[in-house]
Design a protein around this motif. Structure first.
Motif, PDB file in Angstrom:
ATOM      1  N   SER A 196       8.883  -4.022  -0.109  1.00 47.73           N
ATOM      2  CA  SER A 196       8.321  -2.677  -0.005  1.00 47.73           C
ATOM      3  C   SER A 196       8.741  -1.772  -1.151  1.00 47.73           C
ATOM      4  CB  SER A 196       8.732  -2.039   1.325  1.00 47.73           C
ATOM      5  OG  SER A 196      10.140  -1.958   1.422  1.00 47.73           O
TER       6      SER A 196
ATOM      7  N   GLY B 211       0.814  -1.218   0.000  1.00 42.60           N
ATOM      8  CA  GLY B 211       0.000   0.000   0.000  1.00 42.60           C
ATOM      9  C   GLY B 211       0.838   1.255   0.000  1.00 42.60           C
ATOM     10  N   ASP B 212       0.607   2.130   0.991  1.00 41.12           N
ATOM     11  CA  ASP B 212       1.333   3.405   1.068  1.00 41.12           C
ATOM     12  C   ASP B 212       2.810   3.214   1.404  1.00 41.12           C
ATOM     13  OD1 ASP B 212      -1.044   4.651   0.514  1.00 41.12           O
ATOM     14  OD2 ASP B 212      -1.525   5.058   2.632  1.00 41.12           O
ATOM     15  N   ARG B 213       3.175   2.075   1.911  1.00 35.50           N
ATOM     16  CA  ARG B 213       4.583   1.827   2.260  1.00 35.50           C
ATOM     17  C   ARG B 213       5.424   1.473   1.034  1.00 35.50           C
ATOM     18  NH1 ARG B 213       5.341  -2.453   4.553  1.00 35.50           N
ATOM     19  NH2 ARG B 213       3.283  -3.448   4.425  1.00 35.50           N
ATOM     20  N   TRP B 214       4.793   1.279  -0.115  1.00 35.95           N
ATOM     21  CA  TRP B 214       5.530   0.893  -1.321  1.00 35.95           C
ATOM     22  C   TRP B 214       6.311   2.090  -1.879  1.00 35.95           C
ATOM     23  CZ3 TRP B 214       6.690  -3.536  -3.731  1.00 35.95           C
ATOM     24  CH2 TRP B 214       7.204  -3.475  -5.025  1.00 35.95           C
ATOM     25  N   GLU B 215       7.604   1.883  -2.140  1.00 37.54           N
ATOM     26  CA  GLU B 215       8.476   2.907  -2.715  1.00 37.54           C
ATOM     27  C   GLU B 215       8.644   2.607  -4.204  1.00 37.54           C
ATOM     28  OE1 GLU B 215       9.656   5.502  -1.244  1.00 37.54           O
ATOM     29  OE2 GLU B 215       9.027   5.029   0.806  1.00 37.54           O
TER      30      GLU B 215
END
Length: 435
Positions: free
Chosen positions: A336, A322-326
């Motif tokens: 991640s 989710g939002d933790r994906w770089e």
């Protein structure tokens, strides 16, 4: 009336422009004259000798150089000062960050302690040769005080001082390859000093370090390679190991791949960059080391299949993170999306070898395995050179000379079997050297 012949040697008058020569109180002879310096100015220099002739010869040589319009090197700059200047203002803009960090470490550990105090323009071939001889014979533990500084650690009770700290030198010397690298750093710096008109010649170029042998490697056999791929089939980085073994890509090239580099329609892969450890920590993307390393290679069907499966796995990981994906569009990432650590990939590779029941080897040996198996299948050397991204075919030929020799033996034995067909086994044909 006195004549020049009656005048003492120390008081004879020299012609205008020839300078002066006189004997010092300590017995040495000193000669001085004005010569051309850098920037078109003129500066008075002084040279010394144990005899009048020696001092006169040195002065004559300096004046002759000046008369040819060449500035005389009369700077008081030391080797340490110029090396620092070269690393900080010139090399830093020409070298990759990782290479610059290695050059700086070489200068700090091996160049500055021995050659640093010497005047740059007085550095001689004998100085460089003597320094290399000392470096070749010195124990590095004793030289840098590695073991003397080691103290017992409560967390590591077995890590205690040894080597020269307890009077039992371990004789840990620099390898021939490292000696060549250290010499190359000095050679590069002095070559720039010649361009900067700090010195007249590069004395390091006149010192031979000696030939080095390529590091021996033991690539996987075809059976071992199949066993390794079978063990990696269910691994998260299965596609990475497929590419490494089937295309011979370097570790940094694999980790630097982006999805834009993959052309599924034409079944090709573009190699444009490499991911390396950054000098200040972490990782960074750099251009390929040479122009030849920037290349496009054909992909086998097995690699395309593995990459498609890996892409699906990465899409699932992106949704989970989710939002933790770089998002960096890299092919091989952590769960991640961050770049993989090169050292962690190597450790993961060794774990796979253990699970597969295979002998310990280096990650880079997957590249050697690819090239060796291609050679044994009769693939031309020029094709292997382009696949591996070597700058020159001579590099490919030298590294894999042992494989070519083995293939020659097999070819000669095959020819011998053909010529022996129907002949008396006790009278084999005579082997001749073909040039």
């Amino acid at each position: 009336m006195t004549t020049p012949r009656d005048t003492p040697a120390s008081r004879r008058t020299r012609a205008n422009g020839d300078g002066t020569i006189y004997q010092r109180k300590d017995g040495r002879w000193e000669a001085a004259a004005y010569v051309l310096a850098a920037g078109g100015t003129r500066k008075r220099i002084r040279v010394y000798g144990t005899t009048r002739k020696e001092a006169a010869d040195k002065l004559t040589e300096a004046v002759a150089v000046s008369n040819r319009g060449l500035p005389t090197r009369i700077s008081d700059t030391t080797v340490a000062q110029y090396l620092t200047y070269w690393l900080d203002t010139i090399a830093v803009h020409r070298l990759r960050a990782t290479t610059h960090a290695r050059y700086t470490a070489v200068a700090r550990l091996h160049l500055l302690p021995a050659l640093g105090p010497k005047k740059l323009h007085r550095l001689t071939v004998a100085d460089v040769r003597g320094w290399l001889d000392q470096l070749r014979a010195a124990c590095q533990c004793c030289t840098h005080g590695t073991d003397a500084a080691r103290r017992a650690d409560p967390k590591h009770p077995n890590q205690r001082p040894h080597c020269c700290a307890i009077g039992q030198c371990c004789s840990k010397r620099l390898s021939p390859r490292t000696l060549q690298y250290v010499h190359a750093v000095l050679n590069s710096a002095l070559q720039q000093a010649v361009r900067d008109e700090r010195v007249e010649r590069n004395v390091a170029r006149h010192v031979q370090v000696g030939q080095i042998r390529h590091r021996r490697f033991e690539p996987l056999t075809a059976a071992e390679a199949r066993q390794f791929l079978q063990a990696a089939r269910t691994d998260r980085l299965h596609a990475l190991f497929e590419l490494a073994l089937r295309t011979g890509l370097r570790r940094g090239e694999l980790l630097g791949l982006t999805w834009h580099d993959l052309d599924t329609e034409n079944r090709t892969l573009n190699i444009r960059r490499t991911l390396q450890n950054a000098p200040n920590g972490g990782t960074a993307l750099y251009p390929t080391k040479t122009r030849a390393a920037e290349r496009r290679i054909a992909l086998p069907a097995a690699c395309l299949t593995a990459l498609n499966q890996h892409r699906q796995t990465q899409d699932t990981e992106r949704q989970t993170a989710g939002d933790r994906w770089e998002e960096q569009n890299l092919v091989f990432t952590t769960p991640s999306g961050n770049p993989l650590d090169p050292g962690g990939v190597t450790q993961h590779f060794r774990t796979l070898l253990t699970h597969a029941g295979l002998r310990r080897t280096r990650f880079h040996d997957l590249r050697h395995t690819c090239a060796t198996l291609l050679l044994e299948q009769g693939v031309e050397l020029i094709t292997i050179k382009e696949l591996l991204g070597h700058a020159h075919i001579a590099v490919t030929a030298e590294v894999y000379a042992h494989v070519r020799l083995r293939l020659q033996h097999q070819a000669i034995e095959a020819l011998g079997r053909a010529l022996n067909d129907g002949d008396d086994p006790a009278d084999p044909p005579t082997a001749t050297v073909v040039r």
